[in-house]
Design a protein around this motif. Structure first.
Motif, PDB file in Angstrom:
ATOM      1  N   ALA A  96      19.121  67.347  64.984  1.00 34.16           N
ATOM      2  CA  ALA A  96      19.330  66.536  66.183  1.00 34.16           C
ATOM      3  C   ALA A  96      20.822  66.256  66.300  1.00 34.16           C
ATOM      4  N   ILE A  97      21.333  66.289  67.516  1.00 29.56           N
ATOM      5  CA  ILE A  97      22.754  66.005  67.740  1.00 29.56           C
ATOM      6  C   ILE A  97      22.971  64.497  67.690  1.00 29.56           C
ATOM      7  N   VAL A  98      24.021  64.093  66.971  1.00 29.03           N
ATOM      8  CA  VAL A  98      24.322  62.676  66.763  1.00 29.03           C
ATOM      9  C   VAL A  98      25.495  62.257  67.656  1.00 29.03           C
ATOM     10  N   THR A  99      25.337  61.100  68.276  1.00 34.05           N
ATOM     11  CA  THR A  99      26.434  60.499  69.036  1.00 34.05           C
ATOM     12  C   THR A  99      26.937  59.291  68.256  1.00 34.05           C
ATOM     13  N   ILE A 100      28.231  59.251  68.001  1.00 33.26           N
ATOM     14  CA  ILE A 100      28.801  58.167  67.202  1.00 33.26           C
ATOM     15  C   ILE A 100      29.727  57.330  68.080  1.00 33.26           C
ATOM     16  N   PRO A 101      29.275  56.137  68.481  1.00 33.60           N
ATOM     17  CA  PRO A 101      30.102  55.288  69.338  1.00 33.60           C
ATOM     18  C   PRO A 101      31.174  54.565  68.515  1.00 33.60           C
ATOM     19  N   MET A 107      25.253  54.489  65.757  1.00 37.93           N
ATOM     20  CA  MET A 107      25.114  55.911  66.068  1.00 37.93           C
ATOM     21  C   MET A 107      23.653  56.260  66.365  1.00 37.93           C
ATOM     22  N   THR A 108      23.510  57.234  67.221  1.00 33.09           N
ATOM     23  CA  THR A 108      22.171  57.617  67.662  1.00 33.09           C
ATOM     24  C   THR A 108      21.992  59.130  67.536  1.00 33.09           C
ATOM     25  N   THR A 136      16.952  60.329  74.190  1.00 33.81           N
ATOM     26  CA  THR A 136      18.239  60.909  73.803  1.00 33.81           C
ATOM     27  C   THR A 136      19.004  60.018  72.834  1.00 33.81           C
ATOM     28  N   ARG A 137      18.631  58.729  72.763  1.00 32.51           N
ATOM     29  CA  ARG A 137      19.373  57.817  71.882  1.00 32.51           C
ATOM     30  C   ARG A 137      18.470  57.056  70.928  1.00 32.51           C
ATOM     31  N   HIS A 138      18.236  57.662  69.795  1.00 30.77           N
ATOM     32  CA  HIS A 138      17.415  57.044  68.760  1.00 30.77           C
ATOM     33  C   HIS A 138      18.364  56.535  67.672  1.00 30.77           C
ATOM     34  N   TYR A 139      18.357  55.212  67.456  1.00 32.12           N
ATOM     35  CA  TYR A 139      19.255  54.647  66.434  1.00 32.12           C
ATOM     36  C   TYR A 139      18.942  55.224  65.063  1.00 32.12           C
ATOM     37  N   LEU A 140      19.985  55.578  64.328  1.00 28.81           N
ATOM     38  CA  LEU A 140      19.781  56.107  62.980  1.00 28.81           C
ATOM     39  C   LEU A 140      19.652  54.986  61.959  1.00 28.81           C
TER      40      LEU A 140
END
Lengths: 154, 78
Positions: A96-101, A107-108, A136-140
């Protein structure tokens, strides 16, 4: 084969390491070749980098969705299997692709659009799940970790 | 684009095996019933837009401290 990258400098990679996305990724349709790299050579990590071989600056952080969503389900149909040339005993990876704010503890991972990689043939695709259990945004990380002030970047 | 008019309860068929029925109309909302073979993938179109946006966010969200993120994730790797 030598590849220039912004983050990792010049990489010397072999053909077998290349992950091919014939259709690219959503929003990145021209990015068809990537390579998976360790997230941090010094620390054991559930994450990896997925560096583009087309755009030197483009690298995604990816992770194994099963680590963060224990009941995650991905069922590949016959058609799905064909799209990544999966046959016989071919092994595949799900990422899964991770987005790191800015506050990286928030991060999700994009669980609705997993990357499925045929490990044996190096062919992959970003699939879109039809069930609505994931987005699309599942908290890790769990809420108590996300809210801990120590994790905030100042 | 092919444009058809249907009443509540009426359907359209696509190929032999996909049937879309207008179940109800309330103001601006239309409820559709879809019958299709199990392997048919049916999506709300917006999901693709959200995925494109999220891929773009992910591609630009790389200005983080690798050491700190590694440590945080390692703590959770049990």
């Amino acid at each position: 084969m030598k590849v220039e990258t912004t983050r990792f400098g010049t990489l010397d990679i072999s053909d077998e390491e290349i992950v091919r996305f014939p259709e690219g990724l959503y929003g990145f349709e021209k990015e068809t070749e990537f390579i998976l790299l360790p997230f941090n050579p010094n620390v054991e990590s559930p994450m990896e980098w997925m560096q583009s071989l087309t755009s030197t600056h483009l690298a995604f952080v990816v992770t194994d969705p099963y680590l963060y969503a224990p009941d995650y389900k991905l069922k590949l149909s016959e058609e799905d299997r064909k799209r990544i040339e999966l046959e016989g005993d071919d092994l595949y990876l799900t990422r899964a692709i991770v987005t790191i704010p800015k506050n990286y503890s928030e991060m999700t991972a994009n669980l609705i659009a997993p990357l499925v990689i045929n490990k044996d043939k190096g062919v992959a695709k970003q699939f879109v799940l039809t069930n609505m259990d994931y987005d699309t945004r599942h908290y890790l990380l769990p809420e108590e970790v996300r809210n801990a002030p120590a994790a905030t970047v100042h | 684009m092919l444009v058809l008019t249907r009443k509540i309860g009426e359907s359209i068929k696509i190929n032999e095996d996909v049937k879309i029925t207008v179940i109800d109309v309330k103001g601006k909302n239309i409820r559709l019933g879809i019958e299709a073979p199990r392997e048919t993938k049916i999506y709300r179109e917006e999901v693709f837009l959200r995925i494109k946006e999220e891929n773009k966010s992910a591609a630009t969200s790389q200005q983080f401290d690798l050491g700190k993120v590694s440590q945080l994730m390692k703590d959770k790797l049990k």
